[in-house]
Design a protein around this motif. Structure first.
Motif, short mmCIF file in Angstrom:
data_model
loop_
_atom_site.label_atom_id
_atom_site.label_comp_id
_atom_site.label_asym_id
_atom_site.label_seq_id
_atom_site.Cartn_x
_atom_site.Cartn_y
_atom_site.Cartn_z
N GLY A 21 91.69 -67.87 12.68
CA GLY A 21 92.69 -67.26 11.82
C GLY A 21 93.75 -66.43 12.51
N GLU A 49 104.86 -60.92 2.98
CA GLU A 49 104.52 -60.89 1.56
C GLU A 49 105.66 -60.41 0.68
OE1 GLU A 49 100.99 -58.49 1.86
OE2 GLU A 49 99.74 -60.25 2.22
N ILE A 57 105.06 -66.25 2.16
CA ILE A 57 103.77 -66.89 1.94
C ILE A 57 103.84 -67.72 0.66
CG2 ILE A 57 101.34 -66.45 1.39
CD1 ILE A 57 101.47 -64.14 3.42
N LYS A 61 105.02 -72.40 0.11
CA LYS A 61 104.13 -73.30 -0.63
C LYS A 61 104.95 -74.34 -1.40
CE LYS A 61 100.35 -70.00 -1.23
NZ LYS A 61 99.64 -70.43 -0.05
N ARG A 104 100.93 -69.30 7.97
CA ARG A 104 100.65 -68.11 7.15
C ARG A 104 100.55 -68.51 5.68
NH1 ARG A 104 98.74 -64.01 7.12
NH2 ARG A 104 100.33 -62.63 6.28
N SER A 105 101.49 -69.32 5.21
CA SER A 105 101.52 -69.73 3.81
C SER A 105 100.28 -70.56 3.45
CB SER A 105 102.79 -70.53 3.53
OG SER A 105 102.82 -70.99 2.21
N ASP A 106 99.87 -71.41 4.35
CA ASP A 106 98.70 -72.26 4.12
C ASP A 106 97.39 -71.48 4.16
OD1 ASP A 106 100.41 -74.43 3.95
OD2 ASP A 106 99.95 -75.18 5.96
N GLY A 107 97.43 -70.28 4.72
CA GLY A 107 96.22 -69.48 4.85
C GLY A 107 95.44 -69.74 6.12
N THR A 110 95.56 -65.97 9.27
CA THR A 110 95.09 -65.00 8.29
C THR A 110 95.71 -63.61 8.40
OG1 THR A 110 93.20 -64.47 9.70
CG2 THR A 110 92.88 -66.18 8.02
#
Length: 118
Positions: A21, A49, A57, A61, A104-107, A110
C-alpha cells in the motif's frame, strides 16, 4: 503483496505496481514527486481528498485518462484549476502523475506519501 490492477487491454505493462500500500515502482514514484513539486496539495489536499479543489480520489474513479490529461494541461479556469501546460515537469511526467493518482483512487496506494520499491 504486489498489485498490478490496471493491465492495458493491448498487453502493455500495468499502470502502477504497489507493495504493501505504500511502496511503488519507480515510474509511479515520479508521479508522486511531480504531485509534490507542482504543489497540487494546495487545492486538492495533502491526501488528494479535496479542499478548494475536488477530491482526486473520487474524481479519478469516473474521469478518463484523456479527460485527466486535458484538465491538467488546459486547466479549468472557471473552476479555479490552473493550466500546467507550461510546467515541464508536469507535462513530461503526465503518465506517471496519472498512475500515482489512479493508484490512490483505486485504493492500491493507501496513503499519500509513498516510497520506491527497492
Amino acid at each position: 503483496m504486489l498489485l498490478n490492477p490496471l493491465q492495458a487491454a493491448d498487453g502493455e505493462a500495468a499502470l502502477y505496481k504497489v507493495e504493501g500500500g505504500t511502496k511503488v515502482d519507480s515510474q509511479t514514484m515520479k508521479g508522486f514527486r511531480t504531485w509534490r513539486a507542482a504543489a497540487c496539495d494546495r487545492c486538492h489536499g495533502a491526501n488528494q481528498e479535496g479542499m478548494v479543489g475536488p477530491s482526486l480520489i473520487a474524481s479519478l474513479k469516473v474521469l478518463s485518462k484523456d479527460d485527466f490529461v486535458k484538465t491538467v494541461r488546459d486547466g479549468r479556469l472557471e473552476k479555479g484549476m490552473l493550466s500546467f501546460n507550461t510546467n515541464p515537469m508536469v507535462m513530461e511526467n503526465m503518465n506517471q502523475l496519472y498512475a500515482y493518482l489512479k493508484g490512490r483512487s483505486d485504493g492500491a496506494i493507501t496513503q499519500a506519501r509513498v516510497e520506491e520499491i527497492k
